[in-house]
Motif scaffolding. Structure first.
Motif, PDB file in Angstrom:
ATOM      1  N   LEU A 151       0.821  -1.204   0.000  1.00 56.80           N
ATOM      2  CA  LEU A 151       0.000   0.000   0.000  1.00 56.80           C
ATOM      3  C   LEU A 151       0.857   1.257   0.000  1.00 56.80           C
ATOM      4  CD1 LEU A 151      -2.699   1.544   0.313  1.00 56.80           C
ATOM      5  CD2 LEU A 151      -2.532   1.164   2.772  1.00 56.80           C
ATOM      6  N   GLU A 152       1.960   1.220   0.750  1.00 55.20           N
ATOM      7  CA  GLU A 152       2.781   2.430   0.885  1.00 55.20           C
ATOM      8  C   GLU A 152       3.425   2.855  -0.439  1.00 55.20           C
ATOM      9  OE1 GLU A 152       5.384  -1.040   1.250  1.00 55.20           O
ATOM     10  OE2 GLU A 152       3.503  -0.477   2.237  1.00 55.20           O
ATOM     11  N   SER A 153       3.492   1.943  -1.414  1.00 56.02           N
ATOM     12  CA  SER A 153       4.098   2.286  -2.711  1.00 56.02           C
ATOM     13  C   SER A 153       3.070   2.844  -3.699  1.00 56.02           C
ATOM     14  CB  SER A 153       4.778   1.051  -3.320  1.00 56.02           C
ATOM     15  OG  SER A 153       3.802   0.090  -3.702  1.00 56.02           O
ATOM     16  N   MET A 154       1.813   2.918  -3.305  1.00 57.21           N
ATOM     17  CA  MET A 154       0.763   3.419  -4.184  1.00 57.21           C
ATOM     18  C   MET A 154       0.760   4.957  -4.228  1.00 57.21           C
ATOM     19  SD  MET A 154      -0.869   0.834  -5.502  1.00 57.21           S
ATOM     20  CE  MET A 154       0.530  -0.298  -5.480  1.00 57.21           C
ATOM     21  N   ASP A 155       0.368   5.504  -5.367  1.00 59.28           N
ATOM     22  CA  ASP A 155       0.202   6.950  -5.499  1.00 59.28           C
ATOM     23  C   ASP A 155      -1.220   7.377  -5.132  1.00 59.28           C
ATOM     24  OD1 ASP A 155       2.836   7.354  -6.592  1.00 59.28           O
ATOM     25  OD2 ASP A 155       2.093   6.485  -8.457  1.00 59.28           O
ATOM     26  N   ALA A 156      -2.175   6.473  -5.332  1.00 56.91           N
ATOM     27  CA  ALA A 156      -3.574   6.800  -5.038  1.00 56.91           C
ATOM     28  C   ALA A 156      -4.280   5.563  -4.496  1.00 56.91           C
ATOM     29  CB  ALA A 156      -4.290   7.314  -6.283  1.00 56.91           C
ATOM     30  N   PHE A 157      -5.232   5.806  -3.587  1.00 65.35           N
ATOM     31  CA  PHE A 157      -6.042   4.730  -3.018  1.00 65.35           C
ATOM     32  C   PHE A 157      -7.507   5.126  -3.169  1.00 65.35           C
ATOM     33  CE2 PHE A 157      -8.345   2.616   0.391  1.00 65.35           C
ATOM     34  CZ  PHE A 157      -7.868   1.311   0.310  1.00 65.35           C
ATOM     35  N   THR A 173      -6.365  10.157  -1.857  1.00 62.30           N
ATOM     36  CA  THR A 173      -7.350   9.188  -1.362  1.00 62.30           C
ATOM     37  C   THR A 173      -8.749   9.644  -1.775  1.00 62.30           C
ATOM     38  OG1 THR A 173      -7.407  10.368   0.761  1.00 62.30           O
ATOM     39  CG2 THR A 173      -5.983   8.417   0.618  1.00 62.30           C
ATOM     40  N   ILE A 174      -9.536   8.695  -2.278  1.00 56.84           N
ATOM     41  CA  ILE A 174     -10.896   8.982  -2.730  1.00 56.84           C
ATOM     42  C   ILE A 174     -11.820   7.914  -2.158  1.00 56.84           C
ATOM     43  CG2 ILE A 174     -12.431   9.241  -4.730  1.00 56.84           C
ATOM     44  CD1 ILE A 174      -9.930   9.926  -6.397  1.00 56.84           C
ATOM     45  N   ALA A 175     -12.888   8.343  -1.505  1.00 56.23           N
ATOM     46  CA  ALA A 175     -13.841   7.393  -0.922  1.00 56.23           C
ATOM     47  C   ALA A 175     -15.235   7.638  -1.492  1.00 56.23           C
ATOM     48  CB  ALA A 175     -13.871   7.535   0.600  1.00 56.23           C
ATOM     49  N   LEU A 176     -15.900   6.546  -1.861  1.00 54.74           N
ATOM     50  CA  LEU A 176     -17.302   6.607  -2.299  1.00 54.74           C
ATOM     51  C   LEU A 176     -18.186   6.525  -1.065  1.00 54.74           C
ATOM     52  CD1 LEU A 176     -19.243   6.454  -4.845  1.00 54.74           C
ATOM     53  CD2 LEU A 176     -19.226   3.986  -4.479  1.00 54.74           C
ATOM     54  N   VAL A 177     -19.063   7.502  -0.890  1.00 58.23           N
ATOM     55  CA  VAL A 177     -19.949   7.502   0.281  1.00 58.23           C
ATOM     56  C   VAL A 177     -21.394   7.695  -0.163  1.00 58.23           C
ATOM     57  CG1 VAL A 177     -18.189   8.384   1.850  1.00 58.23           C
ATOM     58  CG2 VAL A 177     -19.695   9.986   0.679  1.00 58.23           C
ATOM     59  N   GLU A 178     -22.322   7.148   0.624  1.00 53.35           N
ATOM     60  CA  GLU A 178     -23.747   7.287   0.323  1.00 53.35           C
ATOM     61  C   GLU A 178     -24.394   8.380   1.155  1.00 53.35           C
ATOM     62  OE1 GLU A 178     -25.218   5.812  -2.145  1.00 53.35           O
ATOM     63  OE2 GLU A 178     -23.363   4.781  -2.628  1.00 53.35           O
ATOM     64  N   ASN A 179     -23.866   8.631   2.336  1.00 56.89           N
ATOM     65  CA  ASN A 179     -24.457   9.614   3.243  1.00 56.89           C
ATOM     66  C   ASN A 179     -23.937  11.011   2.906  1.00 56.89           C
ATOM     67  OD1 ASN A 179     -25.244  11.220   5.419  1.00 56.89           O
ATOM     68  ND2 ASN A 179     -25.141   9.514   6.858  1.00 56.89           N
ATOM     69  N   GLN A 185     -19.284  16.907   4.890  1.00 51.67           N
ATOM     70  CA  GLN A 185     -18.805  17.926   5.819  1.00 51.67           C
ATOM     71  C   GLN A 185     -17.538  17.461   6.544  1.00 51.67           C
ATOM     72  OE1 GLN A 185     -21.405  20.454   7.360  1.00 51.67           O
ATOM     73  NE2 GLN A 185     -22.876  20.076   5.751  1.00 51.67           N
ATOM     74  N   LEU A 186     -17.295  16.151   6.536  1.00 53.96           N
ATOM     75  CA  LEU A 186     -16.192  15.610   7.331  1.00 53.96           C
ATOM     76  C   LEU A 186     -14.908  15.396   6.549  1.00 53.96           C
ATOM     77  CD1 LEU A 186     -18.202  12.808   9.204  1.00 53.96           C
ATOM     78  CD2 LEU A 186     -17.619  15.070  10.077  1.00 53.96           C
ATOM     79  N   SER A 187     -14.992  15.422   5.208  1.00 46.60           N
ATOM     80  CA  SER A 187     -13.885  14.929   4.395  1.00 46.60           C
ATOM     81  C   SER A 187     -12.543  15.554   4.750  1.00 46.60           C
ATOM     82  CB  SER A 187     -14.175  15.134   2.902  1.00 46.60           C
ATOM     83  OG  SER A 187     -14.344  16.499   2.614  1.00 46.60           O
ATOM     84  N   GLN A 188     -12.486  16.888   4.818  1.00 48.65           N
ATOM     85  CA  GLN A 188     -11.205  17.531   5.080  1.00 48.65           C
ATOM     86  C   GLN A 188     -10.804  17.443   6.548  1.00 48.65           C
ATOM     87  OE1 GLN A 188      -8.965  18.720   2.905  1.00 48.65           O
ATOM     88  NE2 GLN A 188     -10.304  17.904   1.319  1.00 48.65           N
ATOM     89  N   SER A 189     -11.797  17.521   7.447  1.00 47.20           N
ATOM     90  CA  SER A 189     -11.454  17.493   8.869  1.00 47.20           C
ATOM     91  C   SER A 189     -10.892  16.137   9.278  1.00 47.20           C
ATOM     92  CB  SER A 189     -12.675  17.840   9.724  1.00 47.20           C
ATOM     93  OG  SER A 189     -13.714  16.902   9.517  1.00 47.20           O
ATOM     94  N   ILE A 190     -11.285  15.062   8.571  1.00 48.22           N
ATOM     95  CA  ILE A 190     -10.747  13.750   8.926  1.00 48.22           C
ATOM     96  C   ILE A 190      -9.560  13.353   8.055  1.00 48.22           C
ATOM     97  CG2 ILE A 190     -12.918  12.912   9.874  1.00 48.22           C
ATOM     98  CD1 ILE A 190     -13.449  11.413   7.328  1.00 48.22           C
ATOM     99  N   GLY A 191      -9.280  14.156   7.016  1.00 47.25           N
ATOM    100  CA  GLY A 191      -8.041  13.942   6.281  1.00 47.25           C
ATOM    101  C   GLY A 191      -8.147  13.231   4.945  1.00 47.25           C
ATOM    102  N   ILE A 192      -9.355  12.896   4.483  1.00 45.55           N
ATOM    103  CA  ILE A 192      -9.517  12.263   3.170  1.00 45.55           C
ATOM    104  C   ILE A 192      -9.560  13.354   2.108  1.00 45.55           C
ATOM    105  CG2 ILE A 192     -11.031  10.831   1.741  1.00 45.55           C
ATOM    106  CD1 ILE A 192     -11.953   9.459   4.312  1.00 45.55           C
ATOM    107  N   ASP A 193      -8.889  13.124   0.974  1.00 44.75           N
ATOM    108  CA  ASP A 193      -8.805  14.165  -0.051  1.00 44.75           C
ATOM    109  C   ASP A 193     -10.164  14.468  -0.673  1.00 44.75           C
ATOM    110  OD1 ASP A 193      -5.982  14.649   0.047  1.00 44.75           O
ATOM    111  OD2 ASP A 193      -5.709  12.686  -0.870  1.00 44.75           O
TER     112      ASP A 193
END
Length: 449
Positions: free
Chosen positions: A296-302, A327-333, A338-346
């Motif tokens: 995982l540590e050798s990846m450029d994107a997750f 980092t990119i996450a698919l979310v339904e809610n 509102q949380l993306s930047q405060s928790i650190g996901i791009d």
């Protein structure tokens, strides 16, 4: 407008919710009593229980008076059949949600409009396209292309190192005399208030700023915002869902090195057969040891696109702890935005929002060619085509009676993207990109009718 929506699932309910805010006359059809009851209790709309492909049900919904019929049930066949019937019964426009992207790829060949289906929407395809665009503009957390990139919208958080933090918009513009970008929306750190920037608006550290750029402006924005352009080549995808598969397929076609982790053994083998250029791993992506074993540590994107939002968020946080660039996450809610930047996901992406953006332009007045809503900001970006009788035709921008709650970001003329300043004269045939707060949209629409 009178709008009929078939399907009270996630996409249908979200659409009904957004459209009800617009004071549209909405009828929501579904066979599920519980889903309809929830919608009836929470939204100011009419609900109708029954099969959306029943002629009697459609007549009860007054389909003959409908301006727009939208099929977003879980069944592709139901959606297509509904649109076909609705058009025959008198509906003006129809939109069908599909899962088979071959229909989108070959819509010119099939001529769906002749069958009575005006538009096809695939939320999964839209999500995969969004991910690809985010990876291409890797330092930015939100992107949207107009006319295949003649103008591009990018969103970015301003770091302390950005050269124009503490400067006004007009001062920042002077840093580059050949202006290839325009700030169109801004949200202060820690607030939910959206600003349309003016010349005297001051940029501050932590601002989420959206820019419109022409093709030459993206590199300037990298310099001006102080963000680092990251080369993305090695990508790990968690989840072999439709979005995961389509993303892997598209990335492989563009020569990315792709690893895809899928928990279901049978599905993993099927994906491996269909994507020979991707490395498909059968395993549980929530297992940190597995992620470490797969470098995982050798990846450029997750990219986490399983069917579980919490799994996607947590696995992205693990990836971020390994210093992954993107980092990119698919979310339904929707509340998770509102949380993306405060928790650190791009970046968080949402299929419902992407589908709603595509459908929304059909309820707008004027010649709306494209529309997108900004993630977590109370603003919309619309692309209008200027007609002969449009109020803006032949007018200079600074002389327009343009609302302060809106701004022209750029103009596409003769196949070229232009960042239009105050002295620019709008002409018939121009495609004008406007960013607006919701309360100003009716006034903007009148200018382009």
């Amino acid at each position: 407008m009178k709008i009929i929506i078939a399907g009270a699932g996630e996409v249908g309910f979200h659409l009904a919710k957004l459209l009800s805010y617009e004071a549209q006359e909405i009828t929501l059809i579904d066979t599920d009593k519980e889903s309809l009851s929830y919608a009836d209790n929470h939204l100011d709309i009419r609900v109708l229980r029954g099969d959306a492909t029943s002629v009697e049900v459609l007549q009860d919904a007054k389909v003959e008076n409908a301006d727009l019929v939208i099929g977003v049930t879980a069944s592709e066949t139901t959606n297509l059949t509904l649109c076909l019937l609705a058009k025959q019964l008198g509906s003006k426009k129809t939109i069908a949600r599909i899962s088979n992207t071959e229909f989108v790829d070959h819509k010119e060949l099939i001529k769906f409009d002749e069958l009575g289906i005006d538009e096809l929407i695939s939320p999964e395809e839209l999500a995969a396209t969004e991910i690809q665009l985010l990876l291409n503009q890797s330092a930015f957390n939100d992107t949207y292309e107009f006319e295949e990139g003649l103008l591009t919208m990018v969103g970015v958080f301003l770091p302390k190192s950005a050269p124009f933090v503490g400067k006004m918009v007009k001062e920042a513009a002077n840093i580059f005399p050949e202006l290839h970008f325009m700030p169109i929306a801004l949200q202060r750190k820690g607030t939910q208030y959206t600003l349309i920037p003016r010349g005297d608006t001051v940029f501050k550290e932590g601002d989420q700023v959206y820019f419109i750029t022409s093709p030459g402006g993206v590199d300037e924005l990298y310099k001006l915002t102080g963000v680092e352009k990251k080369q993305i080549k090695n990508v790990m995808i968690l989840g072999g869902s439709k979005v995961g598969f389509k993303t892997a397929r598209d990335l492989c076609a563009n020569k990315f090195n792709v690893k895809l982790i899928e928990k279901n053994k049978e599905k993993a083998f099927d994906i491996a057969d269909d994507l020979p250029n991707a490395l498909v791993i059968n395993g549980d992506g929530r297992n940190v040891e597995l992620l470490d074993e797969e470098s995982l540590e050798s990846m450029d994107a997750f990219i986490a696109v399983t069917g579980n939002s919490e799994t996607n968020i947590m696995s992205c946080l693990v990836a971020k702890s390994k210093k992954i660039k993107k980092t990119i996450a698919l979310v339904e809610n929707m509340d998770y935005f509102q949380l993306s930047q405060s928790i650190g996901i791009d970046t968080l992406i949402n299929k419902k929002l992407l589908a709603a953006n595509n459908i929304f332009r059909y309820i707008r007045r004027g010649e709306v060619l494209a529309l997108t809503r900004l993630n977590n900001l109370n603003a919309e970006i619309l692309e209008f085509e200027v007609k002969e009788l449009s109020a803006v035709n032949g007018e200079i921008i600074k002389e327009l009676n343009f609302p302060r709650e809106a701004i022209i970001g750029g103009v596409i003329r003769n196949g070229k993207g232009i960042i239009a300043l105050g002295d620019f004269k709008i002409a018939q045939g121009d495609k004008v990109v406007v960013c607006s707060l919701p309360k100003a949209i009716p006034r903007i629409e009148k200018l382009f009718l």
